[in-house]
Design a protein around this motif. Structure first.
Motif, PDB file in Angstrom:
ATOM      1  N   GLY A  46      25.078  36.475  44.741  1.00 58.70           N
ATOM      2  CA  GLY A  46      23.847  37.103  44.285  1.00 58.70           C
ATOM      3  C   GLY A  46      24.091  38.068  43.148  1.00 58.70           C
ATOM      4  O   GLY A  46      23.313  38.132  42.186  1.00 58.70           O
ATOM      5  N   ARG A  47      25.185  38.832  43.231  1.00 55.01           N
ATOM      6  CA  ARG A  47      25.505  39.773  42.154  1.00 55.01           C
ATOM      7  C   ARG A  47      25.828  39.031  40.858  1.00 55.01           C
ATOM      8  O   ARG A  47      25.396  39.426  39.781  1.00 55.01           O
ATOM      9  N   LEU A  48      26.606  37.950  40.974  1.00 54.97           N
ATOM     10  CA  LEU A  48      26.942  37.182  39.768  1.00 54.97           C
ATOM     11  C   LEU A  48      25.701  36.520  39.183  1.00 54.97           C
ATOM     12  O   LEU A  48      25.545  36.447  37.954  1.00 54.97           O
ATOM     13  N   SER A  49      24.808  36.047  40.058  1.00 57.48           N
ATOM     14  CA  SER A  49      23.565  35.449  39.570  1.00 57.48           C
ATOM     15  C   SER A  49      22.747  36.481  38.811  1.00 57.48           C
ATOM     16  O   SER A  49      22.171  36.190  37.756  1.00 57.48           O
ATOM     17  N   GLY A 101      35.587  55.947  40.702  1.00 57.17           N
ATOM     18  CA  GLY A 101      35.040  54.606  40.883  1.00 57.17           C
ATOM     19  C   GLY A 101      35.023  53.826  39.590  1.00 57.17           C
ATOM     20  O   GLY A 101      35.355  52.632  39.550  1.00 57.17           O
ATOM     21  N   ARG A 102      34.642  54.478  38.499  1.00 51.22           N
ATOM     22  CA  ARG A 102      34.619  53.807  37.188  1.00 51.22           C
ATOM     23  C   ARG A 102      36.019  53.406  36.754  1.00 51.22           C
ATOM     24  O   ARG A 102      36.210  52.354  36.153  1.00 51.22           O
ATOM     25  N   ALA A 106      37.259  49.659  35.932  1.00 51.85           N
ATOM     26  CA  ALA A 106      37.844  49.332  34.633  1.00 51.85           C
ATOM     27  C   ALA A 106      39.196  48.651  34.796  1.00 51.85           C
ATOM     28  O   ALA A 106      39.511  47.673  34.097  1.00 51.85           O
ATOM     29  N   LEU A 107      40.013  49.152  35.713  1.00 55.25           N
ATOM     30  CA  LEU A 107      41.320  48.541  35.944  1.00 55.25           C
ATOM     31  C   LEU A 107      41.179  47.142  36.524  1.00 55.25           C
ATOM     32  O   LEU A 107      41.927  46.221  36.144  1.00 55.25           O
ATOM     33  N   ALA A 108      40.230  46.968  37.440  1.00 52.93           N
ATOM     34  CA  ALA A 108      39.992  45.638  38.002  1.00 52.93           C
ATOM     35  C   ALA A 108      39.517  44.673  36.925  1.00 52.93           C
ATOM     36  O   ALA A 108      39.919  43.503  36.885  1.00 52.93           O
ATOM     37  N   ALA A 109      38.653  45.152  36.031  1.00 51.76           N
ATOM     38  CA  ALA A 109      38.175  44.313  34.932  1.00 51.76           C
ATOM     39  C   ALA A 109      39.331  43.894  34.031  1.00 51.76           C
ATOM     40  O   ALA A 109      39.405  42.745  33.582  1.00 51.76           O
ATOM     41  N   ALA A 110      40.253  44.835  33.772  1.00 49.76           N
ATOM     42  CA  ALA A 110      41.407  44.514  32.922  1.00 49.76           C
ATOM     43  C   ALA A 110      42.271  43.434  33.557  1.00 49.76           C
ATOM     44  O   ALA A 110      42.728  42.498  32.885  1.00 49.76           O
ATOM     45  N   SER A 111      42.502  43.545  34.881  1.00 50.51           N
ATOM     46  CA  SER A 111      43.311  42.513  35.540  1.00 50.51           C
ATOM     47  C   SER A 111      42.580  41.181  35.525  1.00 50.51           C
ATOM     48  O   SER A 111      43.197  40.123  35.387  1.00 50.51           O
ATOM     49  N   GLU A 250      32.516  45.951  42.214  1.00 49.72           N
ATOM     50  CA  GLU A 250      31.279  46.655  42.534  1.00 49.72           C
ATOM     51  C   GLU A 250      30.639  46.127  43.811  1.00 49.72           C
ATOM     52  O   GLU A 250      30.014  46.878  44.562  1.00 49.72           O
ATOM     53  N   HIS A 251      30.783  44.833  44.071  1.00 45.09           N
ATOM     54  CA  HIS A 251      30.258  44.265  45.314  1.00 45.09           C
ATOM     55  C   HIS A 251      30.903  44.933  46.520  1.00 45.09           C
ATOM     56  O   HIS A 251      30.212  45.384  47.447  1.00 45.09           O
TER      57      HIS A 251
END
Length: 287
Positions: A46-49, A101-102, A106-111, A250-251
């Motif tokens: 749902g989040r990706l949608s 949290g941010r 950000a680190l998760a996005a980079a990986s 974020e989920h």
């Protein structure tokens, strides 16, 4: 050996406060409504949608056998790494760092950006990194809701979020709702906490810990498969692995905030009163 998570277990009892008739305040009822919505309705698909502005039916499709094998191995390694690293190195006091949290997102996005660029074969390397980052974010939320992570049961409740956040759009809400999953994990989390209290989290081969982690893996693998399948959807693939991993983080942060809100309210009002209010809110939402 794979341990399936049975959702027909009796209700969780190890952390229940004595039965009471306390009525939740309006502020706490409002917090509980937000928690119910997150725990019963929030899904990664749902989040990706929502991120791409259209339903993503392909996310629910089964992956090829070879891809499933890679996901299974990656999930097991990720959870072992998370248990070893996150739960043995986290400070027990609440963090005072602003924007924690941010930073985790950000680190998760980079990986995810690295994994997205290099494809499925990097999942066994990328997933342990992102899972550990997510678990650290979950632990920050747990502490902010009053949890003492020096207590093994509270620390394991952080890992429990990976099972609680692994609902799909096709799940039967009656058998896969929040309290159903908590109940299914109740016995194993109690046994695992007892072992951890005596031997520490470094004894990861203890049968109770192995059983608990296998139950978490059986649920967590569902959303990891969705994450992998999302990369095969052209509109998601165009956005990239960084955005998918940010949504992944974020989920689970949303589910963690809801889970530890419920636990905080249980400590204040007693579990029976909170569950009664929870089920009333859930029924009203369904209606």
């Amino acid at each position: 050996m794979t341990t399936e998570l049975s959702l027909n277990a009796p209700p969780e009892t190890h952390d229940l406060a004595p039965a009471g008739t306390a009525t939740l305040s309006e502020t706490d009822l409002a917090a509980l409504r937000i928690a119910v919505a997150a725990l019963e309705r929030s899904t990664l698909a749902g989040r990706l949608s929502g991120m791409v502005g259209k339903p993503l039916e392909m996310i629910g499709h089964a992956l090829p056998a070879a891809a499933r094998d890679i996901v299974t191995a990656a999930v097991s390694r990720a959870l072992r790494t998370a248990l070893k690293v996150a739960l043995t190195t986290l400070p027990k006091a609440a963090s005072s760092r602003p924007g924690g949290g941010r930073m985790h997102t950000a680190l998760a996005a980079a990986s995810g950006a690295i994994g997205g660029a290099l494809g499925l074969m990097t999942l066994p390397v990328e997933l342990p990194v992102s899972t550990t980052l997510i678990l650290r974010a979950i632990a920050d939320i747990a502490r902010s809701e009053g949890e003492d992570l020096a207590d093994p049961e509270a620390a394991l409740a952080c890992l429990q979020v990976f099972a609680l956040g692994s609902r799909t759009e096709a799940d039967d809400l009656a058998s896969s709702g929040y309290f159903a999953v908590r109940g299914a994990l109740a016995k194993s989390i109690t046994e695992a906490a007892r072992v951890a209290a005596g031997r520490g989290f470094t004894d990861r081969g203890a049968p109770a810990l192995v059983r608990f982690m296998a139950q978490i893996a059986s649920r967590f693998g569902i959303v990891v498969s969705q994450k992998v399948a999302a990369g095969a959807v052209p509109v998601v693939g165009a956005i990239g692995g960084a955005a998918v991993n940010a949504a992944f983080m974020e989920h689970f942060r949303t589910v963690a905030r809801a889970h530890f809100t419920v636990r905080r309210l249980e400590r204040s009002y007693g579990a029976p009163a909170v569950r009664q209010a929870y089920e009333a809110i859930r029924t009203a939402m369904a209606a």
